[in-house]
Design an enzyme around this catalytic site. Structure first.
Site, PDB file in Angstrom:
ATOM      1  CE1 TYR A  27       7.051  -5.696  -2.086  1.00  0.00           C
ATOM      2  CE2 TYR A  27       7.769  -4.063  -3.706  1.00  0.00           C
ATOM      3  CZ  TYR A  27       7.514  -4.425  -2.401  1.00  0.00           C
ATOM      4  OH  TYR A  27       7.709  -3.519  -1.384  1.00  0.00           O
ATOM      5  CG  ASN A  78       0.247  -7.207   0.827  1.00  0.00           C
ATOM      6  OD1 ASN A  78       0.644  -6.262   1.510  1.00  0.00           O
ATOM      7  ND2 ASN A  78       0.997  -7.794  -0.089  1.00  0.00           N
ATOM      8  CG  HIS A  84       5.266  -0.365   7.077  1.00  0.00           C
ATOM      9  ND1 HIS A  84       5.627  -1.589   7.580  1.00  0.00           N
ATOM     10  CD2 HIS A  84       5.290  -0.508   5.710  1.00  0.00           C
ATOM     11  CE1 HIS A  84       5.892  -2.427   6.573  1.00  0.00           C
ATOM     12  NE2 HIS A  84       5.687  -1.781   5.424  1.00  0.00           N
ATOM     13  CG  ASP A  91      -8.454   2.197  15.117  1.00  0.00           C
ATOM     14  OD1 ASP A  91      -7.742   1.440  15.809  1.00  0.00           O
ATOM     15  OD2 ASP A  91      -8.462   3.434  15.248  1.00  0.00           O
ATOM     16  CG  HIS A 104       3.670  -8.064   4.354  1.00  0.00           C
ATOM     17  ND1 HIS A 104       3.186  -6.824   3.974  1.00  0.00           N
ATOM     18  CD2 HIS A 104       3.358  -8.210   5.657  1.00  0.00           C
ATOM     19  CE1 HIS A 104       2.626  -6.249   5.015  1.00  0.00           C
ATOM     20  NE2 HIS A 104       2.701  -7.065   6.053  1.00  0.00           N
ATOM     21  CB  SER A 106       8.938  -8.524   0.088  1.00  0.00           C
ATOM     22  OG  SER A 106       8.364  -7.548   0.933  1.00  0.00           O
ATOM     23  NE  ARG A 115      10.277  -1.719   2.379  1.00  0.00           N
ATOM     24  CZ  ARG A 115       9.512  -0.898   1.649  1.00  0.00           C
ATOM     25  NH1 ARG A 115       8.203  -0.944   1.749  1.00  0.00           N
ATOM     26  NH2 ARG A 115      10.058  -0.034   0.820  1.00  0.00           N
TER      27      ARG A 115
HETATM   28  C1  DQA Z   1       4.459  -5.241   0.950  1.00  0.00           C
HETATM   29  C2  DQA Z   1       5.584  -4.716   1.861  1.00  0.00           C
HETATM   30  C3  DQA Z   1       5.371  -3.253   2.209  1.00  0.00           C
HETATM   31  O1  DQA Z   1       6.423  -2.785   3.034  1.00  0.00           O
HETATM   32  C4  DQA Z   1       5.332  -2.410   0.964  1.00  0.00           C
HETATM   33  O2  DQA Z   1       5.065  -1.075   1.278  1.00  0.00           O
HETATM   34  C5  DQA Z   1       4.371  -2.936  -0.058  1.00  0.00           C
HETATM   35  C6  DQA Z   1       4.328  -4.372  -0.283  1.00  0.00           C
HETATM   36  C7  DQA Z   1       4.708  -6.688   0.496  1.00  0.00           C
HETATM   37  O3  DQA Z   1       3.776  -7.293  -0.006  1.00  0.00           O
HETATM   38  O4  DQA Z   1       5.839  -7.188   0.598  1.00  0.00           O
HETATM   39  O5  DQA Z   1       3.692  -2.181  -0.743  1.00  0.00           O
HETATM   40  O6  DQA Z   1       3.249  -5.216   1.671  1.00  0.00           O
END
Ligand code: DQA
Length: 151
Positions: A27, A78, A84, A91, A104, A106, A115
């Protein structure tokens, strides 16, 4: 100073307050505040007013989305791990009928199988993944150009 015509709500979900500290190889090493500092000049340049909130409780994200349904022109979110599985968050996002951009830090598609699936994506206009904090700047540019023909 440009006139602020656009209003965009930026939301960060659970654990994003730990950015810079948790899994820095995934991250990044910059804390959330530093990401915000990097984002700040962009709204000024684009003539956008932004409100930014990070929340660990899902209900606060949902309340904030509902409260901003008339204020915001678009929402950048984000959702962290809620991405997930949270039907309630999805909603809430679809109920306000605003353009939603999912970000995101990542590249979720290059990580664990769970993910790769987002319950949020079907109610968004798009998804930006894998660019770290720069993804929010890209998202801002994208949402304010939604109505403009850029290519
Ligand atoms: C995330 C990716 C998600 O899978 C993870 O649970 C996060 C960060 C990202 O910013 O890459 O908390 O949203």
């Amino acid at each position: 100073m440009s006139e602020k015509n656009h209003k965009v709500l930026i939301l960060h979900g659970p654990n994003l307050n730990m950015t810079g500290f948790r899994e820095p190889d995934v991250y990044g090493k910059k804390p959330l505040d530093a990401l915000h500092d990097a984002i700040k000049p962009e709204p000024e340049q684009l003539g956008v007013e932004v409100r930014i909130l990070q929340s660990t409780p899902e209900g606060i994200l949902i309340d904030t989305i509902q409260e901003h349904r008339r204020w915001a022109e678009a929402i950048i979110i984000n959702p962290g791990g809620l991405t997930h599985y949270s039907i309630s968050l999805r909603d809430a996002l679809s109920s306000v009928r605003l353009p939603i951009m999912e970000v995101h830090l990542s590249n979720v598609h290059a990580r664990e199988e769970f993910r790769r699936h987002s319950v949020i994506s079907p109610v968004t206009v798009g998804q930006i993944v894998g660019f770290g904090g720069y993804g929010y700047i890209l998202a801002l540019q994208a949402v304010i150009n939604l109505k403009a023909e850029v290519v």
